[in-house]
Each structure stands twice: as C-alpha cells, then as structure tokens.
Design a protein around this motif. Structure first.
Motif, short mmCIF file in Angstrom:
data_model
loop_
_atom_site.label_atom_id
_atom_site.label_comp_id
_atom_site.label_asym_id
_atom_site.label_seq_id
_atom_site.Cartn_x
_atom_site.Cartn_y
_atom_site.Cartn_z
N LEU A 109 0.82 -1.22 0.00
CA LEU A 109 0.00 0.00 0.00
C LEU A 109 0.85 1.27 0.00
N ASN A 110 2.15 1.07 0.13
CA ASN A 110 3.06 2.21 0.23
C ASN A 110 2.68 3.15 1.38
N GLN A 111 2.27 2.54 2.49
CA GLN A 111 1.86 3.32 3.66
C GLN A 111 2.68 2.90 4.89
N ASN A 112 2.83 3.83 5.78
CA ASN A 112 3.52 3.55 7.03
C ASN A 112 2.48 3.23 8.12
N ALA A 113 2.59 2.02 8.69
CA ALA A 113 1.63 1.63 9.74
C ALA A 113 2.35 1.40 11.07
N ASP A 114 3.47 2.10 11.23
CA ASP A 114 4.25 1.93 12.48
C ASP A 114 3.47 2.40 13.71
N HIS A 115 2.47 3.23 13.50
CA HIS A 115 1.69 3.77 14.63
C HIS A 115 0.61 2.80 15.09
N ILE A 116 0.39 1.71 14.34
CA ILE A 116 -0.66 0.76 14.73
C ILE A 116 -0.06 -0.46 15.42
N ALA A 117 -0.55 -0.75 16.63
CA ALA A 117 -0.20 -2.00 17.30
C ALA A 117 -1.21 -3.03 16.83
N PHE A 118 -0.77 -4.04 16.09
CA PHE A 118 -1.72 -5.01 15.53
C PHE A 118 -2.07 -6.11 16.53
N LEU A 119 -1.37 -6.14 17.66
CA LEU A 119 -1.70 -7.03 18.79
C LEU A 119 -1.66 -8.53 18.49
N PRO A 120 -0.70 -8.99 17.65
CA PRO A 120 -0.56 -10.43 17.47
C PRO A 120 0.01 -11.05 18.74
N LEU B 140 -5.11 2.87 4.37
CA LEU B 140 -4.78 1.51 4.83
C LEU B 140 -5.83 0.48 4.41
N VAL B 141 -6.94 0.96 3.85
CA VAL B 141 -8.03 0.07 3.48
C VAL B 141 -8.09 -0.05 1.95
N LEU B 142 -8.19 -1.28 1.46
CA LEU B 142 -8.25 -1.51 0.02
C LEU B 142 -9.53 -0.93 -0.59
N ASP B 143 -9.47 -0.66 -1.88
CA ASP B 143 -10.63 -0.13 -2.60
C ASP B 143 -11.56 -1.30 -2.95
#
Lengths: 162, 162
Positions: A109-120, B140-143
């Motif tokens: 997605l060419n996005q930075n998601a470092d701010h999200i804790a995905f909680l695995p 962050l969400v797909l289309d």
C-alpha cells in the motif's frame, strides 16, 4: 453477486419469521463477550446466545485493548456485570508479528503503519491470561467476574483458561 | 450460576453435534462485517452466515475507527475483499455524548476518561455514511465494495443506507 446482496436475501428470510421485536436495549444476561472475529467462530451458536442476551464485541484476536471503549459503555451505560473472553486455536494472530504486517503494508500500500499495534501473540493461552489481567488492572473496568476460554475450531469446544 | 458456567453447558451441546472441524482460516465468502455489539443483533442469523463464511468485527456502535486494525489484518493477511457495515435502530450510541459518559466515569470510578473517544452519534443514517467514508478515505483500506445497513431491532430487517 456481491456478498451484501446475498445478505439481503438471507435477511429477508430471517425477518419473515422474526418474533423478537420487543427486546430491550440492555443485555438480559448482563454479560459482555469479547471474542475473535474469526469466521469459524459463531459466538451465538457456540455459547448458546439468543437475541437480547449479551453484548458481543469482536476484533482480530479478541483483544481487550481494542475492546475497552465498548466494555466501558457496556458496563457504565448498559449494566453488564460479567465479561467472557474467547480466543481460539489456529488463530491468525499466532502467524505474524507487527514487523511482518507493517512491512507488507509498506510494500503493497506504500503506507507507514508503524503507529498501529496489531496485537498479534505468539502464545494462545498467554494471550487470554494477558487480556484478563489487562481488564483486571484497568481502573475503567468494574471489578466483575472475568472468565477466559480457548475455542477449539477443530472440535467446537470451549476450554477454560482462567 | 455465572453466565460463563451457562456458556460451558450450552457449548457442550454445540460441540456434541459439531461437524465443521475442517474449515480453513480465511473467510470463505471473503467479506468482513462490522456491526454493533448490541445484544439484539445476531449477525450470523440476521445475515445468513455459517461458520467459516465471514470475519465479524463488533464494537459499541459498529464504528470503523475501532475496527481499523482488524480490517487491515482481514484484508492484508486473510484475503477479504468486501466490507459490510451494520448499525441499528434504538442504538445506545444515540443516547449519550462523550461529556455524559466521561462525567459518569468521573463520578462513579473517580477516573479521567477524557482521552477516550467513545464515538457516540446523534444521527443513525449519518453514522453509517460517516463510517463508509472513513473506510473509503483510509489509505490503509483496500478499494473494495463497502455497503452500509441499518438493522431494525423491531422487525429483524436490514435496510440499505448506501
């Protein structure tokens, strides 16, 4: 056909024999269930819930961090006084780390998601224990009975952790 | 008896006739449902979902802000390609404001909850439209197709908003 259209067709049948139009807003059994979003887990059938019985909060992993807002509303405004947590075997949350999904998001997605804790989590039982502790330690959550289970997608059984 | 004990008893019956132990992790119908936690809404029965069909994400109001982590995991790791949002009539989220619940928490728990956005809404249809827009605007969400409904707790029907 989109799945939404299929839902509309299925709902027509459900509504045609619907008899529960007079249920009240607060959950009758005064319990909030926090469970994983996993497709194989039908919380109502697996736990014997009827319409009107319980709040059902679901997210990836059934993590309470994501459920805190809902639990506070459930307790403070709608009177629930018990919490049941349900994680499950073969959970997707056991299969990745924050680094893995952040890197995938970067690539695809060419996005930075470092701010999200995905909680695995790497350990299923521990994830249930951790979530119970998080609720017990939270000053925003009432001191109510909290029970944690692992749902076995292979057998349909819930196994109590704590 | 705690409700948890009642769940264990109900689950014994469910597991006794369980025949779906070979379902795979990714949702078969490639859809993620985002719905309110309300006790009167049984997402599986109301939408015709069988075990294995769909991710079911639920929280107070069925708000997507709280569901974003789960939706990203659902799409990036488990292949869902459609989203269905379900809010409902007589929702608790129509009955309060952030100020009201924060003040209640201050009074009853002696805690400050000013850092929590409880995401109530004054207009039901608008809440569905807002959540669809939030997802469409999120990088962050797909289309993918996103459909929003209002579930009528009085009739069991879903009514399409957008």
């Amino acid at each position: 056909m989109s799945v939404a259209k299929e839902f509309e067709a299925a709902n027509e049948k459900y509504a045609a024999s619907f008899t529960k139009g007079d249920l009240v807003l607060p959950p009758q059994r005064k319990v909030a269930v926090v469970a994983c979003m996993d497709a194989r887990l039908d919380t109502a059938r697996a736990l014997g819930l009827e319409e009107g019985d319980a709040h059902v909060i679901r997210n990836a992993g059934g993590r309470v961090t994501d459920a805190l807002r809902s639990i506070v509303i459930s307790q403070q405004l709608l009177g629930t006084r018990e919490i049941v947590i349900v994680h499950h075997t073969d959970c997707g949350m056991l299969t990745f780390t924050d680094d893995v999904i952040r890197s995938k998001i970067k690539t695809e997605l060419n996005q930075n998601a470092d701010h999200i804790a995905f909680l695995p989590f790497p350990d299923l039982e521990q994830s249930v224990r951790d979530d119970i502790k998080l609720l017990r330690d939270s000053p925003l959550v009432l001191d109510v009975p909290i029970t944690g289970y692992i749902y076995e997608v292979e057998t349909g059984k819930i196994v109590k952790v704590e």
